[in-house]
Design a protein around this motif. Structure first.
Motif, mmCIF file in Angstrom:
data_model
loop_
_atom_site.group_PDB
_atom_site.id
_atom_site.type_symbol
_atom_site.label_atom_id
_atom_site.label_comp_id
_atom_site.label_asym_id
_atom_site.label_seq_id
_atom_site.Cartn_x
_atom_site.Cartn_y
_atom_site.Cartn_z
ATOM 1 N N GLY A 224 7.845 4.005 -8.183
ATOM 2 C CA GLY A 224 7.844 3.409 -6.842
ATOM 3 C C GLY A 224 9.355 2.969 -6.581
ATOM 4 N N GLY B 24 10.217 0.824 -4.277
ATOM 5 C CA GLY B 24 10.315 -0.409 -3.117
ATOM 6 C C GLY B 24 11.550 -1.312 -3.680
ATOM 7 N N GLY C 177 3.425 -0.754 -5.636
ATOM 8 C CA GLY C 177 3.074 -1.780 -4.613
ATOM 9 C C GLY C 177 1.419 -1.362 -4.338
ATOM 10 N N LYS D 167 0.127 -8.225 1.702
ATOM 11 C CA LYS D 167 1.658 -8.168 1.885
ATOM 12 C C LYS D 167 1.937 -9.072 2.788
ATOM 13 C CE LYS D 167 2.078 -3.061 0.713
ATOM 14 N NZ LYS D 167 2.731 -1.918 1.269
ATOM 15 N N HIS E 210 -6.039 -4.404 1.595
ATOM 16 C CA HIS E 210 -5.027 -3.815 0.603
ATOM 17 C C HIS E 210 -5.631 -3.308 -0.931
ATOM 18 C CE1 HIS E 210 -2.143 -5.271 3.297
ATOM 19 N NE2 HIS E 210 -1.247 -5.474 2.538
ATOM 20 N N GLY F 86 5.694 -6.268 -8.643
ATOM 21 C CA GLY F 86 5.577 -6.408 -7.276
ATOM 22 C C GLY F 86 4.180 -6.591 -7.099
ATOM 23 N N ASP F 87 3.691 -5.952 -5.811
ATOM 24 C CA ASP F 87 2.368 -5.976 -5.076
ATOM 25 C C ASP F 87 1.373 -5.577 -6.023
ATOM 26 O OD1 ASP F 87 3.709 -7.266 -2.891
ATOM 27 O OD2 ASP F 87 3.648 -5.290 -1.831
ATOM 28 N N LYS G 236 2.272 -11.583 -2.249
ATOM 29 C CA LYS G 236 2.607 -10.360 -2.389
ATOM 30 C C LYS G 236 3.807 -10.134 -1.460
ATOM 31 C CE LYS G 236 -1.689 -8.294 -4.274
ATOM 32 N NZ LYS G 236 -1.188 -8.285 -5.637
ATOM 33 N N GLY H 107 8.148 -8.502 -0.611
ATOM 34 C CA GLY H 107 9.396 -7.875 -1.440
ATOM 35 C C GLY H 107 10.173 -8.629 -2.151
ATOM 36 N N ALA I 179 9.040 -9.284 -5.572
ATOM 37 C CA ALA I 179 8.759 -7.945 -6.536
ATOM 38 C C ALA I 179 10.420 -7.972 -6.834
ATOM 39 C CB ALA I 179 8.709 -6.783 -5.680
#
Length: 379
Positions: free
Chosen positions: A8, A10, A104, A153, A246, A281-282, A290, A292, A295
């Motif tokens: 990932g 992100g 995520g 998120k 989510h 992170g998420d 959650k 960015g 994270a």
């Protein structure tokens, strides 16, 4: 040389790869894997929706990543074995000395019947484009903004959308012909502290936006334009905007890492129950928001832990779930939530601003991180 595989790219994956490159470029090689070819900051979706940006302008291609010791691979992850730290993709397989899962959360559009057919969303780039294109045809009526599940998120994002939508309707001269209602399962918006929630409630009330707490939309009937609540009540709407349910990515669920829905980690180090396997992170199961920025800070903790362990030391840093999140309050005003979820007996937080200085700070957020993560000087 140790092989660190990061799943990932992100906030968490990019921050971790950058930090390991800066600290251990001669001691580790990093493989960063993501199925996408570019990164986009989440708040840029609001720029697509309301600010005139297009999808191409908010994409940062991964091919521009120039960090020493970091190799990016655009591949889809098909299997993760956390016991052996073996990763399979549609392009090959990888053996990791240290594995970090930063994949995520995915959106489950089908989890709410009727939503994909009868609703709009701005949590994806394509969704933000569709909603942007649909708004001009709206000439008044009832707009329902439904938070379809929790957690999700960026806790302020549904309310940012409501504030900016209010502004657009005022500019178009149809706000008085429009009712905006937010339906959410939470007892209060952005429930970090009672004070933060009250600030959002006050801002919503000032705009005539109703907040329907502890309610959940479970189904849409697009043909009759009705939303069915968990309580069995039905709400009529002319435009429905949803925050999708989510879930962890399917490959994470299939790996056994997320037995209770999200990935369990040590709250101090972010190590999973599997040795040398971290998650940030998420995707993690921690009692916090959650987003960015969280994270990003988690990646810093993992980087410090990896560096210390490879040097035969023990990291003194512990994850506190801290971060600062910018919030669009409308009318060009930007505020910031400063939060710490895990550093004390209860979450702490406050809202700073809004102010022009914070609006200027937000404009530097993306260029600063792009330069750090991609090894670029340009914005």
């Amino acid at each position: 040389m140790k092989h660190v595989v990061i799943l990932g790219a992100g906030f968490g994956g990019l921050e971790l790869a950058s930090r390991l490159s800066d600290s251990l470029a001669d001691a580790v090689r990093v493989t960063l894997i993501d199925q996408n070819d570019a990164f986009t900051f989440g708040f840029w979706k609001l720029d697509i929706l309301f600010g005139g940006a297009d999808a191409a302008s908010v994409r940062i291609p991964y091919r521009g990543l120039e960090k020493p010791g970091v190799e990016f691979r655009q591949e889809r992850i098909t299997a993760i074995d956390p016991t052996t730290r073996h990763v399979t993709t549609d392009g090959g397989s990888y053996e990791a000395d240290i594995l970090v899962v930063a994949l995520g959360a995915d959106y489950d559009m089908a989890a709410t019947p009727g939503f994909a057919e009868g609703g709009l969303e701005y949590y994806s780039i394509a969704g933000a484009e569709r909603m942007r294109d649909a708004l001009p045809a709206f000439t008044g009526g009832t707009i329902l903004i439904g938070v379809l599940g929790h957690p999700y998120k960026c806790p302020p994002a549904p309310f940012e959308g409501a504030f900016l939508l209010h502004d657009q309707l005022v500019e178009r001269g149809i706000r008085e012909q429009t009712e905006i209602r937010i339906v959410a399962p939470m007892s209060a918006p952005v429930p970090v502290t009672p004070e933060i929630s009250q600030r959002f409630l006050d801002e919503l009330a000032a705009r005539g936006i109703e907040y329907m707490a502890q309610n959940k939309v479970v189904e849409l009937a697009p043909s009759t334009k009705e939303a069915l609540l968990e309580s069995r009540e039905r709400l009529a709407y002319d435009l429905f905007v949803g925050i999708p349910i989510h879930r962890v990515p399917a490959v994470v669920a299939e790996s056994g890492l997320a037995e209770k829905g999200w990935v369990a980690v040590d709250r101090d180090t972010l190590m999973t129950p599997f040795p040398d396997v971290y998650a940030v992170g998420d995707v993690v199961a921690l009692p916090m928001a959650k987003a960015g920025v969280f994270a990003e800070n988690a990646a810093g903790v993992v980087a410090d832990d990896i560096v210390a362990r490879l040097r035969g030391e023990t990291s003194e840093r512990r994850y506190e779930g801290e971060g600062n999140c910018y919030i669009e309050f409308g009318s060009g005003r930007v505020a910031k939530v400063e939060a710490n979820f895990l550093g004390g007996p209860s979450p702490r937080g406050e809202i700073v601003g809004p102010s022009e200085d914070l609006a200027a700070d937000k404009r530097t957020f993306a260029p600063t991180r792009r330069a750090r993560w991609f090894g670029e000087a340009r914005a």
